[in-house]
Design an enzyme around this catalytic site. Structure first.
Site, PDB file in Angstrom:
ATOM      1  N   LYS A  19       1.192  -0.865   0.088  1.00 63.98           N
ATOM      2  CA  LYS A  19       0.043  -0.038   0.076  1.00 63.98           C
ATOM      3  C   LYS A  19       1.058   1.322   0.467  1.00 63.98           C
ATOM      4  CE  LYS A  19      -2.246  -0.958   4.030  1.00 63.98           C
ATOM      5  NZ  LYS A  19      -1.591  -2.832   4.525  1.00 63.98           N
ATOM      6  N   ARG A  94      -9.384   0.975   8.871  1.00 60.40           N
ATOM      7  CA  ARG A  94      -8.680  -0.417  10.034  1.00 60.40           C
ATOM      8  C   ARG A  94      -9.943  -0.871  10.104  1.00 60.40           C
ATOM      9  NH1 ARG A  94      -3.018   0.623   9.188  1.00 60.40           N
ATOM     10  NH2 ARG A  94      -1.949  -1.635   9.586  1.00 60.40           N
ATOM     11  N   ARG A 133      12.116  -5.753   4.569  1.00 61.01           N
ATOM     12  CA  ARG A 133      11.836  -3.996   3.762  1.00 61.01           C
ATOM     13  C   ARG A 133      12.689  -3.641   4.380  1.00 61.01           C
ATOM     14  NH1 ARG A 133       5.547  -2.888   4.055  1.00 61.01           N
ATOM     15  NH2 ARG A 133       5.461  -2.954   6.518  1.00 61.01           N
ATOM     16  N   ARG A 167      10.633  -1.185  10.147  1.00 56.48           N
ATOM     17  CA  ARG A 167      10.086  -1.208  11.398  1.00 56.48           C
ATOM     18  C   ARG A 167      10.692  -1.962  12.494  1.00 56.48           C
ATOM     19  NH1 ARG A 167       4.935  -0.277   8.067  1.00 56.48           N
ATOM     20  NH2 ARG A 167       4.450  -1.305   9.961  1.00 56.48           N
ATOM     21  N   ARG A 178      -0.468  -8.390  13.349  1.00 56.43           N
ATOM     22  CA  ARG A 178      -1.191  -7.722  13.033  1.00 56.43           C
ATOM     23  C   ARG A 178      -1.490  -8.581  11.407  1.00 56.43           C
ATOM     24  NH1 ARG A 178       4.962  -5.548  10.237  1.00 56.43           N
ATOM     25  NH2 ARG A 178       3.431  -4.183   9.205  1.00 56.43           N
TER      26      ARG A 178
HETATM   27  P1  AMP Z   1       1.165   0.808   8.882  1.00 58.14           P
HETATM   28  O1  AMP Z   1       2.324   1.238   9.010  1.00 58.14           O
HETATM   29  O2  AMP Z   1       0.529   0.425   8.687  1.00 58.14           O
HETATM   30  O3  AMP Z   1       1.094  -1.472   8.604  1.00 58.14           O
HETATM   31  O4  AMP Z   1       0.288   0.232  10.738  1.00 58.14           O
HETATM   32  C1  AMP Z   1       1.650   0.214  11.526  1.00 58.14           C
HETATM   33  C2  AMP Z   1       0.958   0.205  12.665  1.00 58.14           C
HETATM   34  O5  AMP Z   1       0.021   1.378  13.513  1.00 58.14           O
HETATM   35  C3  AMP Z   1      -0.149  -0.820  12.507  1.00 58.14           C
HETATM   36  O6  AMP Z   1       0.246  -2.158  13.041  1.00 58.14           O
HETATM   37  C4  AMP Z   1      -1.376  -0.267  13.938  1.00 58.14           C
HETATM   38  O7  AMP Z   1      -0.515  -0.488  15.257  1.00 58.14           O
HETATM   39  C5  AMP Z   1      -0.961   0.780  13.727  1.00 58.14           C
HETATM   40  N1  AMP Z   1      -2.634   1.597  12.814  1.00 58.14           N
HETATM   41  C6  AMP Z   1      -1.820   2.425  11.289  1.00 58.14           C
HETATM   42  N2  AMP Z   1      -2.989   2.911  11.313  1.00 58.14           N
HETATM   43  C7  AMP Z   1      -4.433   2.425  12.227  1.00 58.14           C
HETATM   44  C8  AMP Z   1      -5.367   2.435  12.081  1.00 58.14           C
HETATM   45  N3  AMP Z   1      -5.689   3.820  11.494  1.00 58.14           N
HETATM   46  N4  AMP Z   1      -6.135   2.551  13.575  1.00 58.14           N
HETATM   47  C9  AMP Z   1      -5.355   1.768  14.024  1.00 58.14           C
HETATM   48  N5  AMP Z   1      -4.002   1.420  14.540  1.00 58.14           N
HETATM   49  C10 AMP Z   1      -3.219   1.710  13.121  1.00 58.14           C
END
Ligand code: AMP
Length: 222
Positions: A19, A94, A133, A167, A178
């Protein structure tokens, strides 16, 4: 871009689906703004703000941060003047509650969703994808140990930066949580949008350029 494509776009898919990569490409190509809640949270954690401290525990565990916190974050992002050019949501919504809150926010602004693009992936491959990554610490360009290494080892192709970030939640153990969160809390928003006829699927297992082309087709840009 067409008026239709200027409506907000959502990129949806499990962690590691690509994404962020696709959102960045759309941003470069069409001048849209990428609103990535994950990136915003990571910046808040780095800053050490109250929001960052609250989110950190959830992120490290691979769990979703609370809806009210995320909704406030997106509401702020939508206020930015640049967002008027159109934006791509990457990592939001989400949960169904977030999706409903987004609808209300957009309605208030006289906007409606353009497309919700689901990036379909083979989950077996996701662990390999996410454990390799990294991003350039200076310009944010994304790389992968096996699939997209830098041309010169340790040097960013784009800006020459020599420091890279991995990360902390990109590990096999956290990935399990996740993915479980994706299935339990995020996947239910697929039927939410499907009913409205705005959901499109692309093959997230194709190469970066091939996926980008599929997305461009969905947006009617090619
Ligand atoms: P991402 O970079 O999108 O994979 O997000 C990393 C982490 O941030 C996720 O595993 C969640 O802990 C938190 N996070 C990001 N976006 C959301 C969201 N829309 N709702 C809840 N937690 C989020």
């Amino acid at each position: 871009m067409t008026a239709q494509a200027a409506n907000p776009i959502i990129l949806l898919g499990p962690p590691g689906a690509g994404k962020g990569t696709q959102a960045r490409l759309l941003e470069e190509k069409h001048g849209l703004i990428q609103l990535s809640t994950g990136d915003l949270l990571r910046a808040a954690v780095k800053e050490g703000s109250a929001l960052g401290r609250e989110a950190k525990t959830y992120m490290e565990a691979g769990k979703l941060a609370p809806d009210d916190l995320m909704i406030r974050m997106i509401a702020d992002g939508l206020q930015k003047p640049e967002a008027r050019r159109g934006f791509i949501l990457d990592g939001f919504p989400r949960t169904v509650a977030q999706a409903a809150a987004l609808d209300a926010m957009l309605e208030q602004k006289g906007l409606s969703l353009g497309h919700v693009i689901v990036m379909a992936v083979d989950e077996e491959a996701l662990i390999t994808r996410i454990t390799g990554r990294m991003t350039c610490a200076k310009c944010g360009e994304g790389y992968h140990d096996s699939f997209k290494p830098t041309a010169k080892p340790g040097v960013c192709d784009k800006c020459g930066g020599t420091s890279f970030i991995r990360r902390p939640d990109d590990n096999a153990e956290t990935m399990k949580t996740r993915l479980a969160a994706y299935h339990a809390q995020t996947a239910p928003i697929i039927p939410y949008y499907e009913k409205r006829g705005i959901l499109r699927r692309v093959d997230g297992m194709a190469g970066v350029d091939a996926v980008a082309l599929q997305i461009e087709k969905v947006l009617g840009a090619v």
